[in-house]
Design an enzyme around this catalytic site. Structure first.
Site, PDB file in Angstrom:
ATOM      1  N   TYR A 140       0.811  -1.212   0.000  1.00 53.49           N
ATOM      2  CA  TYR A 140       0.000   0.000   0.000  1.00 53.49           C
ATOM      3  C   TYR A 140       0.847   1.265   0.000  1.00 53.49           C
ATOM      4  O   TYR A 140       0.367   2.338  -0.363  1.00 53.49           O
ATOM      5  CB  TYR A 140      -0.945   0.028   1.208  1.00 53.49           C
ATOM      6  CG  TYR A 140      -2.038  -1.014   1.185  1.00 53.49           C
ATOM      7  CD1 TYR A 140      -2.298  -1.763   0.046  1.00 53.49           C
ATOM      8  CD2 TYR A 140      -2.807  -1.255   2.310  1.00 53.49           C
ATOM      9  CE1 TYR A 140      -3.296  -2.723   0.026  1.00 53.49           C
ATOM     10  CE2 TYR A 140      -3.817  -2.213   2.308  1.00 53.49           C
ATOM     11  CZ  TYR A 140      -4.055  -2.942   1.159  1.00 53.49           C
ATOM     12  OH  TYR A 140      -5.043  -3.892   1.149  1.00 53.49           O
ATOM     13  N   LYS A 190       3.775 -15.393   2.241  1.00 55.54           N
ATOM     14  CA  LYS A 190       3.753 -16.162   0.991  1.00 55.54           C
ATOM     15  C   LYS A 190       5.200 -16.426   0.581  1.00 55.54           C
ATOM     16  O   LYS A 190       5.643 -16.110  -0.517  1.00 55.54           O
ATOM     17  CB  LYS A 190       2.982 -15.391  -0.087  1.00 55.54           C
ATOM     18  CG  LYS A 190       2.617 -16.237  -1.319  1.00 55.54           C
ATOM     19  CD  LYS A 190       1.696 -17.391  -1.007  1.00 55.54           C
ATOM     20  CE  LYS A 190       1.327 -18.115  -2.319  1.00 55.54           C
ATOM     21  NZ  LYS A 190       0.637 -19.406  -2.037  1.00 55.54           N
ATOM     22  N   ASP A 222      -2.734 -18.239   1.617  1.00 56.91           N
ATOM     23  CA  ASP A 222      -3.882 -18.934   1.043  1.00 56.91           C
ATOM     24  C   ASP A 222      -4.357 -20.047   1.972  1.00 56.91           C
ATOM     25  O   ASP A 222      -5.568 -20.240   2.178  1.00 56.91           O
ATOM     26  CB  ASP A 222      -3.558 -19.483  -0.356  1.00 56.91           C
ATOM     27  CG  ASP A 222      -2.199 -20.157  -0.444  1.00 56.91           C
ATOM     28  OD1 ASP A 222      -1.416 -20.097   0.529  1.00 56.91           O
ATOM     29  OD2 ASP A 222      -1.903 -20.737  -1.509  1.00 56.91           O
ATOM     30  N   ASP A 246      -5.221  -7.091   5.767  1.00 55.67           N
ATOM     31  CA  ASP A 246      -6.466  -6.461   5.341  1.00 55.67           C
ATOM     32  C   ASP A 246      -7.499  -7.528   4.993  1.00 55.67           C
ATOM     33  O   ASP A 246      -8.665  -7.473   5.418  1.00 55.67           O
ATOM     34  CB  ASP A 246      -6.175  -5.571   4.126  1.00 55.67           C
ATOM     35  CG  ASP A 246      -7.315  -4.621   3.800  1.00 55.67           C
ATOM     36  OD1 ASP A 246      -8.365  -4.678   4.468  1.00 55.67           O
ATOM     37  OD2 ASP A 246      -7.153  -3.812   2.871  1.00 55.67           O
ATOM     38  N   ASP A 250     -10.830  -9.160   7.644  1.00 55.52           N
ATOM     39  CA  ASP A 250     -12.229  -9.080   7.210  1.00 55.52           C
ATOM     40  C   ASP A 250     -12.878 -10.461   7.225  1.00 55.52           C
ATOM     41  O   ASP A 250     -14.051 -10.608   7.581  1.00 55.52           O
ATOM     42  CB  ASP A 250     -12.329  -8.477   5.807  1.00 55.52           C
ATOM     43  CG  ASP A 250     -12.245  -6.953   5.826  1.00 55.52           C
ATOM     44  OD1 ASP A 250     -11.987  -6.390   6.901  1.00 55.52           O
ATOM     45  OD2 ASP A 250     -12.431  -6.327   4.772  1.00 55.52           O
TER      46      ASP A 250
END
Length: 357
Positions: A140, A190, A222, A246, A250
């Protein structure tokens, strides 16, 4: 003189939920040592008034406050603006300017909402996961970023990068949090395909020796998403980067019953912070008095605990939310039947009635 709190209502349902949080703060002000509460323009509302999602006056007020409580930002009418002029950019700038690098997102299944989760009740009955998300680095904020080329070769690009120092400071927050809980920390990355994740895993692993009481594990993002949905009880504290955090936080929010129930705290190195509900601005619900104010009120409780030092008051607010839910009060997002749903204001009133100090 009492602690200073800055409210940034923002856009969409932000002003509605922040108003309910404000009323709670006013009610508990004396018990919290006296609170000086002010409000400033932010996000799309600030664009309309000042042409800037983060006016200098708002930034200055945020820097001077002991705690900042934010509603949400964003609305369709701002989607056509240049990237650097949109409400969301104001939020990213605010986080960066305040240096609130440690985002704490607790996802706890409240007993009264066990049936609201999309998972079977037995899977989420004891759900209590803390996602520690690095907030001011990663993709970001990384550079270079932008657009290049023309026609079919036009591309957009972003850079995911982390330094050892950035990884160390967020990992220390996560290790400390795990040490105060059940002593289990899962670092999500990852590392099988991303060099930045290889550095992340290497750095977190090297730090683990300083926290022998914490059991460290690693998981690819994942698989972590799949495991959260299949067996969330295996997690205690999750630490991860900005992008992965992020997404995973959620997902954890939905498992807990509704994204409208989850608060968050974003802290700097000194413990001062920016507090906000995990949910977005939900512009389609704006002005309908249907939003769930619980996440905003619980965010205010986190602010009182971490930045103001009023733990007992924070506990009383959180207990009041549980009591209101146990009495059957439900906004539309957590109601079993739409006919049983109460308004945003009614939920706020029920919570205030249950605050015992």
């Amino acid at each position: 003189m009492g602690a200073s709190i800055l409210l940034l209502p923002g856009d969409g349902i932000g002003p509605e939920v922040i108003e309910q949080a404000r009323l709670v703060l006013v009610q508990v002000s004396e018990a919290a040592g006296g609170l000086k509460i002010s409000t400033a323009d932010f996000g799309g509302a600030a664009i309309e008034k000042h042409g800037d999602p983060l006016p200098q006056a708002t930034l200055q007020a945020a820097r001077q406050a002991d705690g900042v409580l934010l509603g949400a930002v964003g609305a369709p009418q701002f989607d056509q603006l240049p990237q650097d002029k949109r409400p969301e950019k104001g939020l990213l700038r605010l986080r960066q300017e305040l240096e609130v690098f440690a985002n704490l997102r607790p996802a706890r299944a409240r007993p009264a909402l066990a049936d609201s989760s999309p998972l079977r009740t037995q899977l989420v009955a004891d759900l209590d996961v803390l996602v520690v998300r690095e907030l001011t680095g990663g993709i970001y904020f990384g550079s270079p970023r932008g657009f290049a080329g023309e026609g079919e070769k036009r591309c957009g690009f972003n850079t995911m990068r982390y330094t050892v120092g950035e990884i160390n400071r967020i990992a220390k927050v996560a290790f400390a949090a795990a040490g105060r809980r059940s002593g289990r920390l899962c670092s999500v990355d990852k590392a099988n395909v991303l060099e930045v994740s290889s550095l992340w895993r290497e750095t977190v692993s090297a730090l683990s020796g300083d926290y022998p009481q914490v059991e460290l594990s690693h998981m690819y993002v994942d698989n972590a998403a799949m495991q959260l949905a299949a067996n969330p009880g295996q997690f205690d504290v999750i630490v991860t980067g900005n992008l992965f955090g992020d997404i995973l936080s959620d997902l954890a929010a939905i498992l807990a019953g509704s994204i409208g129930m989850l608060p968050s705290a974003s802290l700097d190195a000194a413990g001062r912070g920016l507090y906000e509900p995990v949910h977005g601005s939900a512009p389609d619900l704006a002005g309908c008095d249907q939003a769930n104010p619980c996440a905003a009120i619980l965010s205010a409780a986190m602010m009182l605990r971490f930045s103001i030092g009023a733990k007992d008051v924070a506990d009383a607010i959180e207990s009041a939310v549980d009591k209101a839910l146990a009495s059957g009060v439900r906004t539309a997002d957590i109601a079993a039947d739409a006919d049983q749903a109460c308004s945003c204001r009614q939920m706020g009133e029920a919570i205030r009635e249950n605050i015992s100090l």
